[in-house]
Design an enzyme around this catalytic site. Sequence first.
Site, short mmCIF file in Angstrom:
data_model
loop_
_atom_site.label_atom_id
_atom_site.label_comp_id
_atom_site.label_asym_id
_atom_site.label_seq_id
_atom_site.Cartn_x
_atom_site.Cartn_y
_atom_site.Cartn_z
N ARG A 25 5.23 29.67 -17.45
CA ARG A 25 6.27 29.85 -16.53
C ARG A 25 6.63 28.64 -16.05
NH1 ARG A 25 5.34 34.68 -12.44
NH2 ARG A 25 5.66 35.81 -14.19
N GLU A 46 3.79 36.19 -24.34
CA GLU A 46 4.21 37.77 -24.45
C GLU A 46 3.21 38.32 -25.54
OE1 GLU A 46 5.33 39.41 -22.44
OE2 GLU A 46 6.24 37.69 -21.37
N TYR A 129 10.81 45.13 -25.88
CA TYR A 129 10.19 44.34 -24.58
C TYR A 129 9.95 42.90 -24.70
CZ TYR A 129 6.87 42.50 -21.48
OH TYR A 129 6.13 41.69 -20.63
N ASP A 147 7.66 46.90 -19.32
CA ASP A 147 6.43 46.92 -19.84
C ASP A 147 5.72 47.90 -18.85
OD1 ASP A 147 5.74 45.43 -17.42
OD2 ASP A 147 4.57 44.01 -18.10
N CYS A 209 4.16 44.89 -0.07
CA CYS A 209 5.10 45.07 -1.11
C CYS A 209 6.65 44.93 -0.69
CB CYS A 209 4.99 46.51 -1.73
SG CYS A 209 6.18 46.93 -2.96
S1 SF4 Z 1 5.37 50.51 -1.88
FE1 SF4 Z 1 3.66 50.63 -2.99
S2 SF4 Z 1 3.82 52.10 -4.57
FE2 SF4 Z 1 5.71 51.45 -3.91
S3 SF4 Z 1 6.28 50.04 -5.46
FE3 SF4 Z 1 5.31 49.09 -3.48
S4 SF4 Z 1 3.30 48.90 -3.92
FE4 SF4 Z 1 4.04 50.23 -5.44
#
Ligand code: SF4
Length: 341
Positions: A25, A46, A129, A147, A209
């Site tokens: 990468r 890949e 892909y 993917d 996240c």
């Molecule tokens: S909030 Fe949680 S379930 Fe939603 S995309 Fe992010 S990690 Fe995945």
Amino acid sequence: MHNVLDMRTALLRWYDDQGRTLPWRVRPEDRVRGIVPNPYAIWLSEVMSQQTTLAHATPYWEAYRSAFPTVVDLANADREVILSMWAGLGYYARARNLHKCAGVVRDEHRGVFPTDEKTLLSLPGIGPYTAATIAAICADEATNIVDGNVERVISRSFAYASPLPKGRKGLRDLAGTLVRADRPGDYGQALMDLGATICSPKNPTCLLCPWQTWCVAHAQGEETKYPIKTKKKQIPVRYGYGYVLQCSGEILVERRPDKGLLGGMLGSPTSAWGDKPTDHSAAPMKRNWEAKGEIRHVFTHFELRLEVFTAEIDQRVDGEWVSDISGLPTVFRKVVEAGLA
Ligand code: SF4
């Protein structure tokens, strides 16, 4: 309510900060310094990482890159060497296609690996892909990279309700609505990284996240419900016998026919594989076979159970004999290991 542009910005910021560093990468900070991704290296990574973990695939990638620095080196290599180096990665048709594809790049593209999606799709063994991934990363083409990781992230973020595999096309289209011309390669890699590291199948760490604000599954507290999948039918079991014939520390092997499962690979002699346990008295070589128990190996469409028998002889019979079994596919390594145990 999803705001696609904000979602992209948040994801790319996260990638700049926390995306994975991988040997093939080129990270955003390196791109700024003028380093460009190598399509041959990306393609190898890949193909090798399909159906397995990156941790398992990476040593193979390193071995291939060092043995075959360019796609022309790979094209000029012996197919048997390529196949034996592939041992343990499974899905051996991929290794055969790898060699075929390298040959086409050498002969029809003057040894220059293509980077546009359409040409990539015309090469042997390259599916949608892989073509989308190489084109986005190496040519900044705004392709739709989807993917298994991406499927999981998108289906959760939008609480996508159609069960897979039937609903796969709709899910792909949904993923496509987030694609833009701005940094398409980094966006695709970011999405894959998010699925691989944060939005994991069983324990997503939603608190870390970048899409937490918009994710519907998270808001519902039902992250692991997605992607919804139609229940798989149980795979059938096939049965047979595997034979480990030993002589002075070597094992008798045979090359399998080119066509079919594990085509072109070396393996232990076996009986035919059938739906019911076969009759061992029909062993191909009359010997004093000693029973060594059963091994099991799961292929994509069936599970194979082989009763292993071993015998030792003083005089070699005709055939190919090996002392090193590392070049054998996993199923045959299991047979030999059981035979020698
Ligand atoms: S909030 Fe949680 S379930 Fe939603 S995309 Fe992010 S990690 Fe995945």
